[in-house]
Design a protein around this motif. Structure first.
Motif, PDB file in Angstrom:
ATOM      1  N   LEU A   1       0.629   4.965 -14.187  1.00 61.50           N
ATOM      2  CA  LEU A   1       1.044   4.837 -12.783  1.00 61.50           C
ATOM      3  C   LEU A   1      -0.064   4.275 -11.890  1.00 61.50           C
ATOM      4  N   LEU A   2      -1.301   4.339 -12.351  1.00 57.74           N
ATOM      5  CA  LEU A   2      -2.421   3.810 -11.567  1.00 57.74           C
ATOM      6  C   LEU A   2      -2.731   2.343 -11.873  1.00 57.74           C
ATOM      7  N   ILE A   3      -2.089   1.774 -12.876  1.00 60.93           N
ATOM      8  CA  ILE A   3      -2.373   0.383 -13.243  1.00 60.93           C
ATOM      9  C   ILE A   3      -1.996  -0.602 -12.123  1.00 60.93           C
ATOM     10  N   PRO A   4      -0.844  -0.456 -11.455  1.00 59.16           N
ATOM     11  CA  PRO A   4      -0.576  -1.378 -10.327  1.00 59.16           C
ATOM     12  C   PRO A   4      -1.650  -1.296  -9.236  1.00 59.16           C
ATOM     13  N   TYR A   5      -2.162  -0.116  -8.988  1.00 66.47           N
ATOM     14  CA  TYR A   5      -3.239   0.093  -8.020  1.00 66.47           C
ATOM     15  C   TYR A   5      -4.489  -0.657  -8.472  1.00 66.47           C
ATOM     16  N   LEU A   6      -4.850  -0.529  -9.729  1.00 67.46           N
ATOM     17  CA  LEU A   6      -6.009  -1.239 -10.268  1.00 67.46           C
ATOM     18  C   LEU A   6      -5.822  -2.752 -10.131  1.00 67.46           C
ATOM     19  N   LEU A   7      -4.630  -3.236 -10.439  1.00 64.55           N
ATOM     20  CA  LEU A   7      -4.362  -4.669 -10.340  1.00 64.55           C
ATOM     21  C   LEU A   7      -4.453  -5.158  -8.892  1.00 64.55           C
ATOM     22  N   TRP A   8      -3.900  -4.390  -7.968  1.00 64.40           N
ATOM     23  CA  TRP A   8      -3.946  -4.778  -6.561  1.00 64.40           C
ATOM     24  C   TRP A   8      -5.384  -4.758  -6.039  1.00 64.40           C
ATOM     25  N   VAL A   9      -6.150  -3.746  -6.405  1.00 62.84           N
ATOM     26  CA  VAL A   9      -7.544  -3.674  -5.962  1.00 62.84           C
ATOM     27  C   VAL A   9      -8.370  -4.783  -6.626  1.00 62.84           C
TER      28      VAL A   9
ATOM     29  N   TRP B 161       0.813  -1.208   0.000  1.00 63.38           N
ATOM     30  CA  TRP B 161       0.000   0.000   0.000  1.00 63.38           C
ATOM     31  C   TRP B 161       0.852   1.266   0.000  1.00 63.38           C
ATOM     32  N   THR B 162       1.967   1.251   0.700  1.00 60.83           N
ATOM     33  CA  THR B 162       2.848   2.424   0.675  1.00 60.83           C
ATOM     34  C   THR B 162       3.324   2.699  -0.742  1.00 60.83           C
ATOM     35  N   THR B 163       3.746   1.659  -1.437  1.00 55.58           N
ATOM     36  CA  THR B 163       4.184   1.808  -2.828  1.00 55.58           C
ATOM     37  C   THR B 163       3.052   2.338  -3.703  1.00 55.58           C
ATOM     38  N   LEU B 164       1.873   1.760  -3.541  1.00 62.28           N
ATOM     39  CA  LEU B 164       0.728   2.194  -4.354  1.00 62.28           C
ATOM     40  C   LEU B 164       0.351   3.642  -4.065  1.00 62.28           C
ATOM     41  N   TYR B 165       0.400   4.046  -2.795  1.00 58.39           N
ATOM     42  CA  TYR B 165       0.075   5.437  -2.451  1.00 58.39           C
ATOM     43  C   TYR B 165       1.105   6.406  -3.031  1.00 58.39           C
ATOM     44  N   VAL B 166       2.361   6.028  -3.045  1.00 57.19           N
ATOM     45  CA  VAL B 166       3.384   6.881  -3.672  1.00 57.19           C
ATOM     46  C   VAL B 166       3.097   7.020  -5.162  1.00 57.19           C
TER      47      VAL B 166
END
Length: 157
Positions: free
Chosen positions: A135-143, A54-59
């Motif tokens: 940059l938001l694609i890893p966030y989408l994948l994690w969610v 989550w820290t990585t995703l928030y950055v």
């Protein structure tokens, strides 16, 4: 007072990491007690991975937001920022619904709404900056993974 791009970058990262980390307040106390007692699927990751992830995703979210915020004011930019804020609020609320309220089913409904707003954010950001969208694609994948995990925990409990 005009905010420099450097200040916007710092504010964007500190705000996303800081506000995102506040969700941890609702999470930490529940992990060794309530969450530990839940039935979880075999693909449930170890607890230690969530903090660094989550820290990585928030950055990445902060940098993405900065790339949009630094652009000249326009209706498209304003709309993109609004959608980003909505998905971020949904992100924050998920921890409260799942961990504090113990409402696994409602958390699943909420995370699906968050997932949709992340897609909308990516679509809007793409109109302004390909990098901001990517940059938001890893966030989408994690969610996406978190949604499957949430659904599995709901089914098992």
């Amino acid at each position: 007072m005009k905010i420099s791009n450097t200040q916007k970058l710092v504010i964007s990262i500190v705000a996303t990491v800081g506000l995102g980390s506040l969700g941890g307040i609702f999470t930490i106390a529940e992990i060794p007690n309530w969450y530990a007692g839940l039935n979880k699927p075999s693909f449930n990751p170890p607890n230690w991975i969530f903090g660094p992830m989550w820290t990585t995703l928030y950055v990445l979210m902060g940098i993405s937001f900065y790339l949009i915020w630094k652009l000249p004011v326009s209706a498209t930019r304003t709309q993109a920022i609004r959608i980003f804020i909505i998905q971020f609020i949904l992100n924050f609320c998920w921890s409260i619904i799942f961990f504090s309220m113990h409402q696994i089913g409602w958390a699943l409904v909420e995370i699906i709404a968050m997932w949709l707003f992340i897609i909308l954010t990516i679509v809007q950001f793409r109109k302004l900056s390909i990098l901001a969208a990517v940059l938001l694609i890893p966030y989408l994948l994690w969610v996406s993974f978190a949604s499957i995990l949430n659904g599995s925990i709901w089914q098992l409990n």
